[in-house]
Scaffold this active site. Structure first.
Site, PDB file in Angstrom:
ATOM      1  N   GLU A 109       0.833  -1.202   0.000  1.00 24.43           N
ATOM      2  CA  GLU A 109       0.000   0.000   0.000  1.00 24.43           C
ATOM      3  C   GLU A 109       0.866   1.250   0.000  1.00 24.43           C
ATOM      4  OE1 GLU A 109      -3.249   1.977   3.038  1.00 24.43           O
ATOM      5  OE2 GLU A 109      -3.399  -0.171   2.609  1.00 24.43           O
ATOM      6  N   ASP A 111      -0.134   5.354   0.421  1.00 24.35           N
ATOM      7  CA  ASP A 111      -1.323   6.174   0.608  1.00 24.35           C
ATOM      8  C   ASP A 111      -1.025   7.545   1.176  1.00 24.35           C
ATOM      9  OD1 ASP A 111      -2.158   4.086   3.408  1.00 24.35           O
ATOM     10  OD2 ASP A 111      -1.155   6.014   3.516  1.00 24.35           O
ATOM     11  N   GLU A 113      -3.650  10.089   3.450  1.00 24.91           N
ATOM     12  CA  GLU A 113      -4.950  10.209   4.091  1.00 24.91           C
ATOM     13  C   GLU A 113      -5.090  11.624   4.637  1.00 24.91           C
ATOM     14  OE1 GLU A 113      -6.026   5.915   5.911  1.00 24.91           O
ATOM     15  OE2 GLU A 113      -4.321   6.905   6.851  1.00 24.91           O
ATOM     16  N   GLY A 138       4.263   0.598  10.811  1.00 24.07           N
ATOM     17  CA  GLY A 138       3.803   1.765  10.078  1.00 24.07           C
ATOM     18  C   GLY A 138       4.922   2.749   9.815  1.00 24.07           C
ATOM     19  N   ARG A 139       4.946   3.282   8.621  1.00 21.73           N
ATOM     20  CA  ARG A 139       5.977   4.244   8.220  1.00 21.73           C
ATOM     21  C   ARG A 139       5.337   5.594   7.911  1.00 21.73           C
ATOM     22  NH1 ARG A 139       8.185  -0.819   6.814  1.00 21.73           N
ATOM     23  NH2 ARG A 139      10.469  -0.876   6.932  1.00 21.73           N
ATOM     24  N   TRP A 228      -9.858   7.389  15.830  1.00 20.15           N
ATOM     25  CA  TRP A 228      -8.453   7.795  15.868  1.00 20.15           C
ATOM     26  C   TRP A 228      -8.109   9.073  15.100  1.00 20.15           C
ATOM     27  CZ3 TRP A 228      -5.791   8.348  11.277  1.00 20.15           C
ATOM     28  CH2 TRP A 228      -6.353   7.744  10.138  1.00 20.15           C
TER      29      TRP A 228
END
Length: 364
Positions: A109, A111, A113, A138-139, A228
């Site tokens: 993925e 992305d 956001e 997560g990066r 979140w």
């Protein structure tokens, strides 16, 4: 301390924010039905009469989304986007590539956001990269915007080639690049906002399968992320302000369609398209664009996983620690108070000249 540059061939991934005119890149746009299908949200995707734009809505019953008709082994994916106005806490608008519907446990993925907020507070956005199901690592990086994305359309794009991926926003472009080493060809990613790169990730051998490599589709969605998205879930979606509407137009979908289950054959079949993508202007990080990337990160980045030593005591292998950046962040990876990110005259002042010595590409 900075990492030693590897002696093995590497990949690089760049995230960039640029404001740019579509004509700058000689883009050819398509209608919605030429490249996309409705994904979810019955009645919450509304096409324009000419088919050149769509609106996706979030109401108390459902969100909405669309997906490209094909998966692609590399490509340039782009659209002009306008975000919902007024109270948008808990609302997320996403524009991203993924193959999660095919590889549920090993998906890739790329992305960005966009995260809504309460009335009077601006939208923010984050970029992220996953490869081979690496969702536990997560990066993400988070940034502020320097314009109101609800007032006008801005172009957001992703370029993903054997050397890079680039994402663009509005007049800005988000870009992720992978640089070729010697005569070898490797994937790279880029994200742009208005022709200013915002992030670069160099893929090392230690990164392994965490770098995205399998064919992906392009998605756009709007959904309720009350748990979140705004102040860690403190502020929820308030459906008294619904429907929340995000508009998309001037679509660009230029890539090599590929069968995700035939990976060996897709590489050879996409060689010509890969060469075409890599020859375009948006695949080149000029010295001017690199300087713009440094300036953007100084002024608008407020979280980076590379500086989050509480979450990652051992720095992720692709991170290049830039001392001038690191000094502004806490151990949590969040921005300290003060500096150019603070509201006031410092944020509006001209940034000091960027010199080669502050490039952050040192070997140690």
């Amino acid at each position: 301390m900075g990492r030693l540059l590897p002696l093995v061939p590497n990949f690089s991934l760049f995230f960039f924010c640029f404001f740019f005119s579509a004509s700058s890149f000689n883009l050819s746009t398509i209608s919605f039905d030429q490249g996309y299908n409705h994904l979810f949200g019955e009645g919450n995707l509304v096409r324009s009469s000419d088919g050149r734009s769509v609106r996706i809505l979030l109401d108390r019953y459902t969100g909405a989304g669309f997906i490209s008709a094909n998966l692609y082994k590399h490509g340039f994916f782009s659209a002009n986007i306008k975000l919902p106005a007024e109270y948008t806490a808990g609302v997320v608008v996403a524009f991203y590539t993924s193959n999660g519907d095919v590889f549920e446990k090993t998906h890739d993925e790329l992305d960005f956001e966009f995260l809504g907020d309460v009335t009077g507070k601006p939208w923010r956005f984050q970029t992220n990269v996953y490869g081979n199901g690496s969702t536990s690592r997560g990066r993400e990086e988070r940034y502020r915007l320097w314009f109101d994305p609800t007032k006008a359309f801005h172009r957001y794009s992703i370029l993903w080639t054997p050397k890079n991926i680039i994402c663009f926003k509005g007049k800005t472009k988000f870009q992720c690049f992978k640089n070729p080493i010697q005569s070898m060809t490797f994937p790279f990613n880029q994200f742009y906002v208005d022709e200013v790169p915002i992030r670069e990730v160099v893929r090392s051998a230690a990164m392994g399968g965490d770098y995205p490599s399998k064919p992906m589709a392009l998605y756009a969605t709007i959904w309720d992320a009350s748990s979140w998205a705004t102040s860690g879930g403190k502020y929820k979606v308030d459906y008294a302000y619904a429907p929340f509407v995000s508009e998309f137009s001037d679509f660009v979908l230029d890539g090599c369609p590929a069968d995700p289950l035939q990976l060996s054959s897709s590489a050879a079949a996409c060689a010509d398209k890969d060469a075409e993508l890599e020859s375009n202007d948006y695949s080149v990080i000029t010295p001017l664009r690199r300087a713009a990337m440094r300036k953007f990160r100084r002024k608008y980045m407020y979280y980076s996983y590379c500086y989050d030593t509480l979450r990652y005591p051992i720095t992720m292998p692709e991170c290049v620690i830039v001392s001038s950046e690191q000094s502004r962040f806490k151990d949590s990876g969040r921005l300290k108070f003060g500096g150019s990110h603070k509201k006031g005259s410092k944020r509006r002042s001209r940034a000091p000249p960027v010199t080669a010595a502050s490039d952050g590409q040192a070997s140690a």
